[in-house]
Scaffold this active site. Structure first.
Site, mmCIF file in Angstrom:
data_model
loop_
_atom_site.group_PDB
_atom_site.id
_atom_site.type_symbol
_atom_site.label_atom_id
_atom_site.label_comp_id
_atom_site.label_asym_id
_atom_site.label_seq_id
_atom_site.Cartn_x
_atom_site.Cartn_y
_atom_site.Cartn_z
ATOM 1 N N LYS A 83 18.200 -7.059 -10.427
ATOM 2 C CA LYS A 83 19.219 -7.694 -11.261
ATOM 3 C C LYS A 83 20.470 -6.818 -11.264
ATOM 4 C CE LYS A 83 18.838 -10.029 -15.644
ATOM 5 N NZ LYS A 83 18.188 -9.961 -16.957
HETATM 6 C C1 E4P Z 1 18.712 -12.795 -19.038
HETATM 7 O O1 E4P Z 1 18.308 -12.389 -17.987
HETATM 8 C C2 E4P Z 1 19.015 -11.950 -20.197
HETATM 9 O O2 E4P Z 1 18.009 -10.971 -20.264
HETATM 10 C C3 E4P Z 1 18.975 -12.672 -21.523
HETATM 11 O O3 E4P Z 1 18.708 -14.053 -21.374
HETATM 12 C C4 E4P Z 1 20.090 -12.348 -22.439
HETATM 13 O O4 E4P Z 1 19.939 -13.069 -23.637
HETATM 14 P P1 E4P Z 1 20.627 -12.690 -25.016
HETATM 15 O O5 E4P Z 1 22.014 -13.228 -25.029
HETATM 16 O O6 E4P Z 1 19.775 -13.365 -26.038
HETATM 17 O O7 E4P Z 1 20.586 -11.198 -25.127
#
Ligand code: E4P
Length: 220
Positions: A83
């Site tokens: 990522k």
């Molecule tokens: C996605 O890969 C992220 O980890 C996640 O969905 C972020 O979500 P949040 O806005 O609730 O922190």
């Protein structure tokens, strides 16, 4: 539609993985910071438990750092997806990693133009954060619609991974649009699973069955 769990909690992953509905995992530095234990042990364990893609995030800022970190994370298991943040340095890292056949997920996407650039750089997944857009007064789902349409128009193989999901209605909307994946915090998957009428109906079935057993001296 694929469902990923958005968590680094081993307990939650084990709980839902056995149900057969979890296709993969997304983590990020914030999610890992919430867990006890060494981050690397946590990541390695998740990779062992889940067969599908496990998204592990780099924390380097420069392309070279991201590539090096990505190569190291990839050694945790074949199912690791690296990522990478949506920056110019990040997209250069995506290009390099994808040339080495390493799957990448471009995260922190907030516009369809960012998603388009990530797909062109070779990302396997793009992660638009719809909840954070909604929080700021912008309709996050509109961005999902645009990205799905653009990717379909030009036959991009990049999958749209709907992230920052806040409630079950987001899941239904993403499904209607045809997004490939939603990544869900465990509590949202829990909410999708239950309905008060299911509980009420089951309790009625069981109490009626008790009556049948009594009447017929039936033991099952
Ligand atoms: C996605 O890969 C992220 O980890 C996640 O969905 C972020 O979500 P949040 O806005 O609730 O922190």
């Amino acid at each position: 539609m694929k469902i990923f769990l958005d968590t680094a909690s081993i307990d939650s992953i084990k709980k839902f993985n056995d149900m057969g509905v979890v296709d993969g995992i997304t983590t990020n530095p914030t999610l890992i910071s919430k867990e006890k234990g060494h981050p690397e042990d946590i990541m390695r364990e998740i990779v062992k438990i889940v067969k599908g893609p496990v998204n592990l995030e780099v924390v380097g800022i420069k392309t070279e750092e991201m590539v090096e970190e990505g190569l190291r994370l990839k050694r945790f298991g074949d199912n690791v997806v690296v990522k990478v943040p949506m920056t110019m340095e990040g997209l250069k890292a995506v290009k390099k990693l994808s040339e080495d056949k390493i799957k990448t997920n471009v995260t922190l996407i907030f516009s369809s133009n960012q998603a388009l650039l990530a797909a062109k750089a070779g990302a396997s997944y793009v992660s638009p954060f719809i909840g954070r857009l909604d929080d700021g007064g912008q309709e996050g789902m509109t961005v999902i619609k645009e990205i799905v349409q653009i990717f379909n128009n030009y036959d991009f193989q990049t999958e749209v991974l709907v992230a920052s999901v806040r409630h079950p209605i987001h899941v239904i909307e993403a499904g209607k649009i045809g997004a490939h994946i939603v990544t869900l915090p465990p509590d949202i998957l829990g909410k999708m699973l239950t309905h008060p009428l299911t509980d009420k109906g089951l309790s009625l079935f069981l109490s009626d069955w008790e009556k049948v057993k009594k009447e017929h001296k039936y033991t099952i």
